[in-house]
Design a protein around this motif. Structure first.
Motif, short mmCIF file in Angstrom:
data_model
loop_
_atom_site.label_atom_id
_atom_site.label_comp_id
_atom_site.label_asym_id
_atom_site.label_seq_id
_atom_site.Cartn_x
_atom_site.Cartn_y
_atom_site.Cartn_z
N ALA A 292 0.84 -1.20 0.00
CA ALA A 292 0.00 0.00 0.00
C ALA A 292 0.87 1.25 0.00
O ALA A 292 0.59 2.22 -0.72
CB ALA A 292 -0.93 -0.01 1.20
N THR B 257 -8.89 4.76 -4.42
CA THR B 257 -8.92 3.62 -3.50
C THR B 257 -7.84 2.65 -3.92
O THR B 257 -7.86 2.11 -5.02
CB THR B 257 -10.29 2.92 -3.52
N VAL C 20 -5.88 -0.88 -3.14
CA VAL C 20 -5.98 -2.15 -2.44
C VAL C 20 -4.69 -2.92 -2.70
O VAL C 20 -4.23 -3.05 -3.83
CB VAL C 20 -7.20 -2.98 -2.90
N SER C 21 -4.09 -3.39 -1.61
CA SER C 21 -2.86 -4.16 -1.66
C SER C 21 -3.14 -5.53 -1.05
O SER C 21 -3.55 -5.63 0.10
CB SER C 21 -1.78 -3.44 -0.86
N ARG C 22 -2.95 -6.61 -1.86
CA ARG C 22 -3.25 -7.97 -1.39
C ARG C 22 -2.01 -8.85 -1.48
O ARG C 22 -1.26 -8.76 -2.44
CB ARG C 22 -4.35 -8.60 -2.24
N ALA D 231 -5.02 -8.12 3.24
CA ALA D 231 -5.27 -7.04 2.29
C ALA D 231 -5.45 -5.73 3.05
O ALA D 231 -6.01 -5.70 4.15
CB ALA D 231 -6.50 -7.32 1.45
N LYS E 210 -6.76 -1.65 2.47
CA LYS E 210 -7.44 -0.68 1.60
C LYS E 210 -7.14 0.72 2.12
O LYS E 210 -7.32 1.00 3.31
CB LYS E 210 -8.94 -0.92 1.60
N GLU F 214 -7.94 4.80 1.26
CA GLU F 214 -8.73 5.75 0.49
C GLU F 214 -8.21 7.15 0.75
O GLU F 214 -7.83 7.49 1.87
CB GLU F 214 -10.20 5.67 0.87
N ILE G 68 -8.79 -5.32 5.18
CA ILE G 68 -10.04 -5.85 4.63
C ILE G 68 -9.88 -7.35 4.39
O ILE G 68 -8.78 -7.88 4.46
CB ILE G 68 -10.45 -5.13 3.32
#
Length: 87
Positions: A11, A53, A55-57, A66, A68, A70, A86
């Motif tokens: 992220a 937004t 998102v890093s998984r 993960a 998130k 924003e 998340i």
């Protein structure tokens, strides 16, 4: 604990790339896989109006995590509004 740290690193990397290029991953459905140590993080960026937004998984071993993030640009300064884990 390790997997969440890797997801957070992804992220942070995405935010750095957004600061350098506000159109980073701006094509819907696009993503980038980024190496973090020996793991790979999948980064996506969605834009809705002025909100970005990120998102890093990551999946490492038996763990999936993960993050998130924003935020958006206010007077040409990217401001993070939320940072959450998340599913």
């Amino acid at each position: 604990m390790y997997a969440i740290n890797v997801a957070e690193s992804g992220a942070e990397e995405a935010l750095i790339r957004l600061l350098r290029d506000p159109s980073y991953l701006s094509i819907p459905g696009s993503f980038e896989d980024v190496a973090v140590g020996t793991d790979t993080v999948r980064i996506t960026v969605n834009t809705s109006g002025t909100t970005k937004t990120v998102v890093s998984r990551v999946t490492t071993g038996n763990y999936k995590r993960a993050i998130k993030v924003e935020g958006g640009y206010i007077n040409d300064i990217f401001t993070v509004a939320s940072w959450t884990e998340i599913d």
